[in-house]
Scaffold this motif. Structure first.
Motif, PDB file in Angstrom:
ATOM      1  N   PRO A 150      -7.199  61.624  24.686  1.00 21.79           N
ATOM      2  CA  PRO A 150      -6.669  62.965  24.974  1.00 21.79           C
ATOM      3  C   PRO A 150      -6.745  63.271  26.471  1.00 21.79           C
ATOM      4  O   PRO A 150      -7.648  62.797  27.176  1.00 21.79           O
ATOM      5  CB  PRO A 150      -7.593  63.882  24.164  1.00 21.79           C
ATOM      6  CG  PRO A 150      -8.070  63.036  23.040  1.00 21.79           C
ATOM      7  CD  PRO A 150      -8.225  61.658  23.621  1.00 21.79           C
ATOM      8  N   GLU A 151      -5.799  64.068  26.934  1.00 21.84           N
ATOM      9  CA  GLU A 151      -5.707  64.387  28.358  1.00 21.84           C
ATOM     10  C   GLU A 151      -6.094  65.848  28.605  1.00 21.84           C
ATOM     11  O   GLU A 151      -5.800  66.723  27.785  1.00 21.84           O
ATOM     12  CB  GLU A 151      -4.281  64.165  28.862  1.00 21.84           C
ATOM     13  CG  GLU A 151      -3.779  62.739  28.709  1.00 21.84           C
ATOM     14  CD  GLU A 151      -2.319  62.621  29.106  1.00 21.84           C
ATOM     15  OE1 GLU A 151      -1.986  62.925  30.269  1.00 21.84           O
ATOM     16  OE2 GLU A 151      -1.509  62.248  28.234  1.00 21.84           O
ATOM     17  N   LEU A 152      -6.691  66.083  29.753  1.00 22.70           N
ATOM     18  CA  LEU A 152      -6.989  67.440  30.223  1.00 22.70           C
ATOM     19  C   LEU A 152      -6.337  67.592  31.596  1.00 22.70           C
ATOM     20  O   LEU A 152      -6.688  66.886  32.535  1.00 22.70           O
ATOM     21  CB  LEU A 152      -8.500  67.670  30.314  1.00 22.70           C
ATOM     22  CG  LEU A 152      -8.957  69.046  30.789  1.00 22.70           C
ATOM     23  CD1 LEU A 152      -8.493  70.135  29.823  1.00 22.70           C
ATOM     24  CD2 LEU A 152     -10.475  69.087  30.943  1.00 22.70           C
ATOM     25  N   VAL A 153      -5.379  68.512  31.713  1.00 22.45           N
ATOM     26  CA  VAL A 153      -4.551  68.631  32.916  1.00 22.45           C
ATOM     27  C   VAL A 153      -4.684  70.043  33.476  1.00 22.45           C
ATOM     28  O   VAL A 153      -4.552  71.025  32.738  1.00 22.45           O
ATOM     29  CB  VAL A 153      -3.072  68.333  32.598  1.00 22.45           C
ATOM     30  CG1 VAL A 153      -2.214  68.492  33.844  1.00 22.45           C
ATOM     31  CG2 VAL A 153      -2.922  66.936  32.006  1.00 22.45           C
ATOM     32  N   GLU A 171       0.774  68.688  11.008  1.00 21.44           N
ATOM     33  CA  GLU A 171       0.435  67.627  11.950  1.00 21.44           C
ATOM     34  C   GLU A 171       1.668  67.261  12.764  1.00 21.44           C
ATOM     35  O   GLU A 171       2.799  67.399  12.296  1.00 21.44           O
ATOM     36  CB  GLU A 171      -0.105  66.392  11.232  1.00 21.44           C
ATOM     37  CG  GLU A 171       0.891  65.716  10.312  1.00 21.44           C
ATOM     38  CD  GLU A 171       0.290  64.505   9.596  1.00 21.44           C
ATOM     39  OE1 GLU A 171       1.021  63.521   9.413  1.00 21.44           O
ATOM     40  OE2 GLU A 171      -0.889  64.547   9.211  1.00 21.44           O
ATOM     41  N   PHE A 172       1.426  66.801  13.967  1.00 21.36           N
ATOM     42  CA  PHE A 172       2.501  66.437  14.885  1.00 21.36           C
ATOM     43  C   PHE A 172       2.074  65.215  15.698  1.00 21.36           C
ATOM     44  O   PHE A 172       0.909  65.113  16.089  1.00 21.36           O
ATOM     45  CB  PHE A 172       2.828  67.596  15.834  1.00 21.36           C
ATOM     46  CG  PHE A 172       3.221  68.860  15.126  1.00 21.36           C
ATOM     47  CD1 PHE A 172       4.543  69.088  14.765  1.00 21.36           C
ATOM     48  CD2 PHE A 172       2.269  69.816  14.801  1.00 21.36           C
ATOM     49  CE1 PHE A 172       4.898  70.250  14.089  1.00 21.36           C
ATOM     50  CE2 PHE A 172       2.613  70.978  14.131  1.00 21.36           C
ATOM     51  CZ  PHE A 172       3.944  71.201  13.780  1.00 21.36           C
ATOM     52  N   GLY A 173       3.011  64.342  15.970  1.00 24.84           N
ATOM     53  CA  GLY A 173       2.690  63.153  16.739  1.00 24.84           C
ATOM     54  C   GLY A 173       2.201  63.470  18.129  1.00 24.84           C
ATOM     55  O   GLY A 173       1.230  62.888  18.625  1.00 24.84           O
ATOM     56  N   ALA A 174       2.864  64.406  18.810  1.00 19.89           N
ATOM     57  CA  ALA A 174       2.467  64.835  20.158  1.00 19.89           C
ATOM     58  C   ALA A 174       2.166  66.323  20.126  1.00 19.89           C
ATOM     59  O   ALA A 174       3.012  67.126  19.714  1.00 19.89           O
ATOM     60  CB  ALA A 174       3.574  64.535  21.160  1.00 19.89           C
ATOM     61  N   THR A 175       0.975  66.696  20.568  1.00 22.39           N
ATOM     62  CA  THR A 175       0.529  68.091  20.491  1.00 22.39           C
ATOM     63  C   THR A 175       0.031  68.545  21.862  1.00 22.39           C
ATOM     64  O   THR A 175      -0.778  67.856  22.493  1.00 22.39           O
ATOM     65  CB  THR A 175      -0.600  68.231  19.451  1.00 22.39           C
ATOM     66  OG1 THR A 175      -0.119  67.783  18.175  1.00 22.39           O
ATOM     67  CG2 THR A 175      -1.054  69.666  19.344  1.00 22.39           C
ATOM     68  N   PHE A 176       0.523  69.707  22.299  1.00 25.55           N
ATOM     69  CA  PHE A 176       0.123  70.299  23.571  1.00 25.55           C
ATOM     70  C   PHE A 176      -0.616  71.617  23.310  1.00 25.55           C
ATOM     71  O   PHE A 176      -0.141  72.439  22.520  1.00 25.55           O
ATOM     72  CB  PHE A 176       1.348  70.570  24.452  1.00 25.55           C
ATOM     73  CG  PHE A 176       2.128  69.331  24.805  1.00 25.55           C
ATOM     74  CD1 PHE A 176       1.858  68.629  25.973  1.00 25.55           C
ATOM     75  CD2 PHE A 176       3.130  68.855  23.955  1.00 25.55           C
ATOM     76  CE1 PHE A 176       2.578  67.481  26.292  1.00 25.55           C
ATOM     77  CE2 PHE A 176       3.851  67.710  24.274  1.00 25.55           C
ATOM     78  CZ  PHE A 176       3.573  67.020  25.444  1.00 25.55           C
ATOM     79  N   ILE A 177      -1.758  71.812  23.971  1.00 24.61           N
ATOM     80  CA  ILE A 177      -2.517  73.053  23.850  1.00 24.61           C
ATOM     81  C   ILE A 177      -2.697  73.635  25.254  1.00 24.61           C
ATOM     82  O   ILE A 177      -3.540  73.146  26.023  1.00 24.61           O
ATOM     83  CB  ILE A 177      -3.887  72.830  23.182  1.00 24.61           C
ATOM     84  CG1 ILE A 177      -3.719  72.151  21.819  1.00 24.61           C
ATOM     85  CG2 ILE A 177      -4.618  74.161  23.018  1.00 24.61           C
ATOM     86  CD1 ILE A 177      -5.021  71.842  21.109  1.00 24.61           C
ATOM     87  N   VAL A 213      -2.539  66.587  24.501  1.00 21.51           N
ATOM     88  CA  VAL A 213      -2.601  67.001  25.901  1.00 21.51           C
ATOM     89  C   VAL A 213      -3.054  68.458  25.944  1.00 21.51           C
ATOM     90  O   VAL A 213      -2.418  69.330  25.329  1.00 21.51           O
ATOM     91  CB  VAL A 213      -1.234  66.851  26.602  1.00 21.51           C
ATOM     92  CG1 VAL A 213      -1.348  67.279  28.069  1.00 21.51           C
ATOM     93  CG2 VAL A 213      -0.720  65.425  26.502  1.00 21.51           C
ATOM     94  N   MET A 214      -4.158  68.731  26.664  1.00 24.10           N
ATOM     95  CA  MET A 214      -4.672  70.087  26.809  1.00 24.10           C
ATOM     96  C   MET A 214      -4.576  70.496  28.285  1.00 24.10           C
ATOM     97  O   MET A 214      -4.838  69.671  29.169  1.00 24.10           O
ATOM     98  CB  MET A 214      -6.114  70.153  26.306  1.00 24.10           C
ATOM     99  CG  MET A 214      -6.221  69.912  24.802  1.00 24.10           C
ATOM    100  SD  MET A 214      -7.932  69.707  24.208  1.00 24.10           S
ATOM    101  CE  MET A 214      -8.253  68.002  24.668  1.00 24.10           C
TER     102      MET A 214
END
Length: 608
Positions: free
Chosen positions: A457-460, A544-550, A582-583
């Protein structure tokens, strides 16, 4: 089961090791044949068994095609059970040999043939070996393919019992199937176990009657625990405690299709989340269950009941919380005075049971027909994001759910990659401390990974809302360029008022989107053309989703009294992502530090 089938099932359980798989009376292959037993071992192959409780004096005549039996209703002609078992076994061979992964390679002596041995036989549960040999039954039932009454007793030697089963094989040779090959066998033999490989389906199985035009490279089926659970739920009240992504909704869907064929009365499926209810309704309709299975949110159901039976429907004038509370109160009162009838449904199933109030359970349990008495509750207390801790302590028996001795815990998470689940677990560690409870309580279960891998997971960090929107849209374009469907992408916001910059940027780039900012739009979220989904974290529950952005991570947990509630909410949001998470944040406050520590900790652990 007949008495003979029951005895054989007991012997199979007693005399065979744990690496055997046995199925009883399960529809098999494309023709949906139902042999009495299929016994499978990855190092031996499979055998089909037909069980007959016939007594010797009831057999009037027998040949290789049929049997004349003397019954209480007179003479009856039935198929020769050995011939029956042989037909079933050959159908299995034909189905498996179509799969290149289950055939011998071209450069081997048996090129194109099945990679495992097979056999078939008959169990005569009321005829001893001595009686069998005293007749000419052996001329039409090969003696080495028959197990007799005295060879399947409780005192029978396990090795002798197994030898009799594997003596039914015409050809024996060495084989050792890998786990993927075992799953391919299950995929071919029992089509209803097939898990959809489509996007955003939360693992809902393909279902009986699904026409597969070609064999996929990646076979996905229920695991053994899920299959056993789905097949053996039986009558009565059942509770499944399952972690996020453990297949609870898949089992519910399987159960719906099974009961839709078995019950006369309709089936009711209730959720808390309007969006999840709409998605489930759509998926069950695709599988032909729309007429028999009614799926709706709990409050939608209350309103429908009041409208259908001309009871008093409250006015929505004092805010949504007051309206829904009055809606439930009016429904309960209408049932108590007999205006809304009890026992309307052959089965009642509750998804997201952790978000139901005790009085809701008490109301809904009354709706099941006492004759079928089929109630299924799916529960995960770790995902309870609407209630305070003090409200979650109750026993199921106290609300009318009699499931003691009929509860199951699912710990394996299949939805998320190891990386996503590990970060979500580390982040919510204090909330996920396993808590035991008795068989009638609601334990907190910590999830375990099934081992599927993917990116960390990414934190941007971004400057402001507009910078976050630009970043998310660019990443959405990258995902689409790599083949991801728009409907497999979601942006999970804390409040619907947060999404204006994102919508503006999506429109500028011509990317279709749907925003779940009203009840009607939540219900229609998956009904239109492919589009990016913008939903609150609350409304994402069960999806559920393959790509999730928060986005706006720094807006969670900003006050001390909201830290635990927002952590639970973010845990739910993180576990919606099946492949990429991706958060984003703008400042260093809120949950940002806690998420960064979780990502760094998992990164270090996986690199070690």
């Amino acid at each position: 089961m007949t008495s003979g089938e029951r005895r054989l099932s007991e012997r199979l359980e007693q005399k065979l090791e744990d690496d055997y798989l046995c199925w009883y009376d399960v529809p098999l292959g494309p023709q949906q044949r139902q042999p009495d037993f299929v016994v499978f071992h990855p190092a031996r192959g499979f055998v089909v068994l037909e069980v007959k409780d016939w007594k010797l004096d009831s057999i009037r005549s027998i040949d290789r095609a049929s049997v004349e039996l003397l019954t209480a209703l007179g003479i009856k002609r039935v198929s020769n059970p050995m011939s029956q078992a042989r037909v079933y076994a050959l159908e299995v061979v034909d189905a498996l040999e179509r799969d290149p992964a289950l055939r011998n390679p071209v450069d081997t002596p048996y090129a194109g043939r099945l990679i495992m041995p097979y056999g078939f036989g008959v169990v005569l549960s009321s005829i001893t070996r001595k009686q069998f040999e005293a007749t000419d039954l052996g001329q039409v039932l090969e003696p080495h393919k028959v197990i007799c009454q005295d060879e399947m007793t409780d005192s029978a030697d396990a090795e002798d019992f197994q030898s009799r089963i594997w003596g039914m094989f015409s050809h024996v040779f060495a084989c050792k199937l890998s786990l993927p090959q075992i799953e391919r066998v299950r995929w071919h033999l029992f089509p209803e176990l097939r898990v959809s490989s489509g996007q955003g389906q939360f693992g809902l199985f393909d279902g009986p009657g699904h026409k597969t035009l070609e064999i996929p490279d990646l076979i996905k089926v229920m695991d053994i625990q899920q299959e056993m659970l789905a097949r053996s739920l039986g009558d009565g009240h059942r509770v499944i405690h399952g972690v996020a992504g453990s297949g609870k909704t898949m089992i519910l869907g399987y159960r719906c299709l099974y009961l839709a064929r078995a019950l006369r009365k309709p089936i009711l499926v209730l959720c808390f989340n309007v969006t999840l209810a709409a998605r489930l309704r759509e998926l069950l309709a695709e599988r032909g269950a729309a007429e028999q299975v009614s799926v709706c949110s709990f409050h939608e159901w209350c309103r429908d009941m009041l409208r259908t039976y001309h009871a008093n429907i409250p006015r929505n004038s004092g805010g949504y919380a007051a309206y829904t509370a009055e809606l439930v109160a009016q429904t309960i009162a209408s049932v108590e005075r007999g205006q809304i009838p009890r026992g309307q449904y052959g089965a009642v199933m509750i998804d997201e049971g952790h978000d139901f109030e005790p009085e809701w359970f008490q109301l809904v349990v009354q709706m099941v027909d006492p004759n079928s008495n089929s109630v299924l509750v799916l529960y995960d207390d770790a995902q309870s994001i609407y209630k305070q801790e003090k409200q979650r302590k109750f026993s199921f028996a106290s609300v009318g759910i009699q499931a003691q001795g009929r509860t199951t815990i699912l710990k394996l998470n299949y939805r998320n990659t190891l990386e996503i689940l590990s970060v979500a677990k580390a982040f919510a560690d204090e909330l996920l401390n396993p808590q035991e409870s008795d068989d009638d309580g609601a334990p907190i279960v910590a999830p375990e990974s099934a081992g599927r891998r993917g990116p960390l997971p990414e934190l941007v960090q971004c400057k402001d809302d507009w910078a976050e929107a630009r970043f998310i849209v660019e990443r959405i374009r990258d995902e689409v360029a790599q083949g991801r469907a728009l409907s497999d992408i979601a942006v999970l916001v804390q409040h619907m008022s947060d999404h204006r910059p994102l919508i503006t940027r999506l429109e500028e780039c011509g990317i279709p989107y749907l925003c779940a900012d009203s009840q009607s739009r939540k219900r229609a979220l998956f009904e239109s053309a492919p589009s990016v989904k913008i939903v609150t974290v609350y409304s994402s529950k069960g999806l559920e989703f393959g790509a999730t952005f928060i986005p706006r991570l720094d807006a969670y947990g900003v006050t001390h009294d909201k830290i635990d509630a927002d952590a639970r909410l973010l845990y739910v949001g993180m576990t919606r992502a099946t492949q990429r998470l991706v958060m984003l944040h703008q400042a260093e406050g809120g949950m940002v530090g806690r998420v960064r520590e979780s990502i760094n900790g998992v990164s270090d652990a996986l690199a070690a």
